[in-house]
Design an enzyme around this catalytic site. Structure first.
Site, PDB file in Angstrom:
ATOM      1  N   HIS A  44       4.154   1.399   2.205  1.00 29.62           N
ATOM      2  CA  HIS A  44       5.293   0.658   1.656  1.00 29.62           C
ATOM      3  C   HIS A  44       5.866   1.404   0.448  1.00 29.62           C
ATOM      4  O   HIS A  44       7.079   1.469   0.252  1.00 29.62           O
ATOM      5  CB  HIS A  44       4.881  -0.744   1.187  1.00 29.62           C
ATOM      6  N   CYS A 101      -1.709  -3.575  24.151  1.00 25.60           N
ATOM      7  CA  CYS A 101      -0.603  -3.223  23.262  1.00 25.60           C
ATOM      8  C   CYS A 101      -0.881  -1.830  22.685  1.00 25.60           C
ATOM      9  O   CYS A 101      -1.966  -1.594  22.140  1.00 25.60           O
ATOM     10  CB  CYS A 101      -0.498  -4.244  22.134  1.00 25.60           C
ATOM     11  N   LYS A 131      -5.369   7.120  10.842  1.00 19.92           N
ATOM     12  CA  LYS A 131      -4.389   6.091  10.528  1.00 19.92           C
ATOM     13  C   LYS A 131      -4.899   5.201   9.391  1.00 19.92           C
ATOM     14  O   LYS A 131      -6.084   4.926   9.302  1.00 19.92           O
ATOM     15  CB  LYS A 131      -4.167   5.243  11.785  1.00 19.92           C
ATOM     16  N   CYS A 162       2.194  -9.946  22.377  1.00 17.38           N
ATOM     17  CA  CYS A 162       1.248  -9.418  21.398  1.00 17.38           C
ATOM     18  C   CYS A 162       1.511 -10.109  20.069  1.00 17.38           C
ATOM     19  O   CYS A 162       2.623 -10.019  19.530  1.00 17.38           O
ATOM     20  CB  CYS A 162       1.387  -7.905  21.239  1.00 17.38           C
ATOM     21  N   LYS A 198      -6.742  -1.534   7.624  1.00 15.05           N
ATOM     22  CA  LYS A 198      -7.710  -2.391   6.951  1.00 15.05           C
ATOM     23  C   LYS A 198      -9.099  -2.177   7.532  1.00 15.05           C
ATOM     24  O   LYS A 198     -10.080  -2.087   6.814  1.00 15.05           O
ATOM     25  CB  LYS A 198      -7.302  -3.853   7.144  1.00 15.05           C
ATOM     26  N   CYS A 257       2.408  -7.701  17.103  1.00 15.09           N
ATOM     27  CA  CYS A 257       3.790  -7.203  17.069  1.00 15.09           C
ATOM     28  C   CYS A 257       4.791  -8.352  17.056  1.00 15.09           C
ATOM     29  O   CYS A 257       5.978  -8.132  16.827  1.00 15.09           O
ATOM     30  CB  CYS A 257       4.108  -6.351  18.295  1.00 15.09           C
ATOM     31  N   HIS A 267      -1.641  -2.252  18.731  1.00 19.59           N
ATOM     32  CA  HIS A 267      -2.773  -3.041  18.249  1.00 19.59           C
ATOM     33  C   HIS A 267      -4.026  -2.901  19.111  1.00 19.59           C
ATOM     34  O   HIS A 267      -5.076  -3.428  18.758  1.00 19.59           O
ATOM     35  CB  HIS A 267      -2.369  -4.512  18.099  1.00 19.59           C
ATOM     36  N   HIS A 293       0.837  -1.196   0.000  1.00 23.05           N
ATOM     37  CA  HIS A 293       0.000   0.000   0.000  1.00 23.05           C
ATOM     38  C   HIS A 293       0.877   1.254   0.000  1.00 23.05           C
ATOM     39  O   HIS A 293       2.106   1.176  -0.113  1.00 23.05           O
ATOM     40  CB  HIS A 293      -0.988  -0.015   1.166  1.00 23.05           C
TER      41      HIS A 293
END
Ligand code: MSP
Length: 511
Positions: free
Chosen positions: A22, A144, A296, A127, A299, A130, A147, A19
């Site tokens: 990256h 976490c 942020k 987690c 998904k 992670c 997450h 995406h």
């Protein structure tokens, strides 16, 4: 001093498709790589995929495939995406490659034999997102911080790397190498982290829980922790331990990452290298996060931006330009299509696009017999030449500090000077008077020469556009082999070079 430059991106997890985030890191690495080539360095550029660990197993299960089949498919998506974004890497590494497994095993053995890996029991908050244990202190409301889920308490026997042993060394090293981790805010973040005692790093997972990984050479019931495996890719890719590229490139290793993976790169990796008797990398370059319309990208929010759809809509070079112009390296940036369209129309269609089309159109029109760039008379334009060398100097300085946006601002400052020069000299008026013919030639020569400099400077950012301008300027030398030196000097275009008209390189986009 050796003039080599080794640039790496993170190797991306294959549990998600490529995406915008990256794409940014990989485009930025490509721009740096091209820029260092332009500066006369011998370069090596590596990207790839990180394929072991829980996350990939879970994603593969969800897709009804084996981890290997799944990894093959998603790794290919990454590998195929990069050429579409004009990214020319030298090597694409996968952590499932056999040579990588061998290097990981050899480093594990080395560190084990020197006594820095031991067996012990550990209970901790794990987690899965992670893929790491958290100390209670690191959790936010018991969850976490990344997450936002409560980690699971896991107690098991594992192998540990004596990371704590290298804490003082690392503090000292960062202290005596101010730009080891940059920008400074991230160096400070790592130093702040090192104020508390460092725990040893759990570097194994029992196969009873996870078997998709590299088997430990000293206990076949365990696989290597995915981060210990993944970081080593940077060595495998240049042929560690005894190849020529390794010797040549490792001393100039520049890692490019976002802030999400600062800890593994700023703490685990240098201490792992130290324990294995390998020199630290040269620089860790850390950028911020892209948010989408101020939230942020994720998904679950359904706001993942696919780089290829933007490329199809606005053209590749506009997309590359926007990414590098909009983000201040080190800080978060906000992505909005509206902002992209604004930049497109003002910087590309207007400033650069108009300059290119009107400059070349004038050469073709006023010297149309042969469409030739006229020969320059005695009076070159000194102001323009000075603005040009000022811009080149500033771009070099800004690129060295990874201030891509400021490098682009310097180029655009020069574009503005040239546009102003055209308005002031008004070649269309000179063209009306036969006795101004020589002056007209000089003015157009200066404009063409300025355009040559601009083209070379934008080449790392917008390779396709630069190529088009270069071709229409009619310069015979290959753009890919140009060096900064060639644009420090005024007068690189040969008089008589045959220019040819160019279509609008960035036709305006309606909002
Ligand atoms: N596999 C590890 C890295 C191992 S490197 C030895 C990993 N992979 S990842 O697929 O999650 O990629 C993280 C990286 O992707 C970030 O560090 C950054 O380079 C890029 N980005 C992902 N999302 C991003 C944004 N929203 N914004 C900017 N970059 C982002 O971590």
């Amino acid at each position: 001093m050796s003039r080599t430059f080794y640039i790496t991106t993170p190797i991306y997890y294959v549990n998600a498709e490529p995406h915008l985030g990256h794409a940014y890191t990989t485009v930025a690495a490509d721009v740096l790589n091209r820029f260092y080539q332009l500066s006369g360095f011998e370069t090596f550029f590596v990207t790839g995929t990180d394929e072991h660990g829980d996350k990939v197993v879970q994603a593969a299960e969800a897709a009804g495939q084996s981890p290997k089949e799944y990894a093959d498919r998603v790794s290919r998506l990454f590998r195929n995406m990069w050429p579409e974004l004009s990214i020319s890497y030298d090597y694409f590494i996968r952590t499932t490659d056999e040579d990588h497994k061998r290097v990981v095993v050899s480093i594990l053995k080395k560190v084990y034999d020197s006594g820095d890996i031991y067996f012990g029991e550990y209970g901790g908050y794990y987690c899965f997102g992670c893929e790491r244990f958290y100390t209670p202190k690191e959790l936010v409301d018991g969850k976490c911080p990344d997450h936002k889920v409560a980690p699971k308490f896991i107690k098991e026997k594992n192998y540990f790397f004596r990371m704590s042993k290298y804490q003082d060394w690392l503090i000292e090293y960062i202290g005596s190498h101010p730009d080891f981790i940059r920008p400074e805010r991230y160096r400070n973040e790592v130093l702040a982290f090192l104020k508390d005692p460092l725990e040893d790093l759990c570097i194994s997972r029992p196969k009873s829980r996870l078997d998709w990984g590299i088997t430990l050479p000293f206990n076949r019931d365990y696989v290597t922790y995915v981060w210990f495996d993944a970081l080593i890719n940077y060595l495998t890719a240049v042929g560690y331990p005894d190849s020529e590229p390794y010797r040549k490139f490792w001393p100039s290793a520049h890692h490019l990452i976002a802030k999400d993976i600062l800890k593994p790169h700023g703490i685990y990796w240098p201490t792992m290298l130290k324990a294995a008797g390998i020199e630290p990398y040269q620089h860790l370059n850390v950028h911020g996060y892209w948010n989408i319309d101020a939230s942020k990208m994720s998904k679950s929010l359904g706001n993942i931006v696919n780089p290829l759809s933007l490329k199809d809509k606005y053209g590749l070079d506009a997309f590359r330009y926007f990414l590098l112009r909009e983000m201040v390296f080190g800080l978060d940036a906000n992505f909005s299509e509206n902002a992209l369209v604004n930049r497109f129309n003002s910087d590309l269609a207007n400033d650069l696009g108009n300059l290119v089309s009107r400059s070349i159109a004038m050469v073709v029109k006023y010297f149309k017999g042969v469409h030739q760039v006229p020969s320059v008379s005695s009076e070159i334009d000194e102001k323009l030449r000075d603005d040009s060398s000022g811009a080149v100097q500033e771009v070099v300085a800004r690129m060295e500090e990874l201030a891509f946006n400021r490098a682009l601002m310097a180029i655009w400052g020069f574009i503005a000077s040239v546009n102003k020069y055209i308005d002031e000299t008004a070649p269309w008026t000179l063209a009306k008077e036969e006795e101004q013919r020589e002056r007209l030639g000089t003015v157009l020569y200066n404009i063409a020469e300025a355009l040559r400099v601009i083209t070379v400077l934008i080449f790392p950012f917008m390779p396709t556009t630069a190529e088009k301008i270069w071709v229409s300027l009619g310069i015979r030398e290959d753009l890919h082999t140009q060096k900064i030196e060639s644009i420090r000097e005024w007068g690189g275009i040969e008089a008589g070079t045959t220019a040819s008209k160019i279509k609008a390189i960035f036709p305006r986009v309606e909002q």
